[in-house]
Write a protein that holds these residues in place. Sequence first.
Motif, short mmCIF file in Angstrom:
data_model
loop_
_atom_site.label_atom_id
_atom_site.label_comp_id
_atom_site.label_asym_id
_atom_site.label_seq_id
_atom_site.Cartn_x
_atom_site.Cartn_y
_atom_site.Cartn_z
N GLY A 14 34.62 -71.18 -10.75
CA GLY A 14 34.44 -72.51 -10.19
C GLY A 14 34.56 -72.57 -8.69
O GLY A 14 34.05 -73.47 -8.06
N ARG A 50 31.74 -75.04 -8.12
CA ARG A 50 32.06 -76.40 -7.72
C ARG A 50 32.48 -76.45 -6.25
O ARG A 50 32.30 -77.47 -5.58
CB ARG A 50 33.19 -76.95 -8.60
N ASP A 120 38.12 -80.41 -5.77
CA ASP A 120 37.58 -80.13 -7.10
C ASP A 120 37.66 -81.37 -7.98
O ASP A 120 36.72 -81.71 -8.70
CB ASP A 120 38.36 -78.98 -7.73
#
Length: 230
Positions: A14, A50, A120
Amino acid sequence: MPPSDAGHAALRPGWIGLAVDGPLLALADRARIVGDIAAFMALVDQARPRIAVVSEPPATAELLDWLAHERRRRTRLRIVHLAAEDAVDARLDALRRGFDAALPSTIEPDELHGRLSLLDEGAHPPPGTAIEIAAGLELDLMAHELRRDGAPVHLRPKEFQLLAMLAGHPGRAYSRRQLLDRVWGQEHDGDPRTVDVHIRWLRSKIERDPARPVLVTLRGIGYRLDPPDR
């Protein structure tokens, strides 16, 4: 862990970072860190992170421009710039380019991790603004965007409205006339087959398995969108 090791199984896909030294390397158990620009660009393109973090150096102006372009193209992506404590102009320039944050490279790893975690969290849409159409396929009503695995899928305005209408009432059947009235407006005197054309366009963009369609045709009735768990 060496900075060039981009495939370690324990790394979290991520978050992706480009660095050869500094606090970013301390997050190697939470992020995928590389020390090579080409490897970093390939990971951002393929892994769909992300968050992407770049240290300057080794980041170049060309890389910063490319990453800012990716940020505009992918609404879920967050980008962060790290530079030496006295490189104020470089950090301000990164913010002008569209970076979400620009921090000194002397930042403590714990604070950096905390800031990335907050970013995030902010990358997720508010509750009720995103509808799951199918696995990996999400309709964001706030951003007016369809995303597959985080990447935007182009929809014509009426395609979006039609999909939003069906996705807002999963499992409910609508006749062509009902869809025409609700999406195009009751004053629209076009052929109901206009709906068929738009359904065909939507299917080309959202269906992965023709044997298990998301958009279902009901003969003699119209269409419905099956919920993801069916």
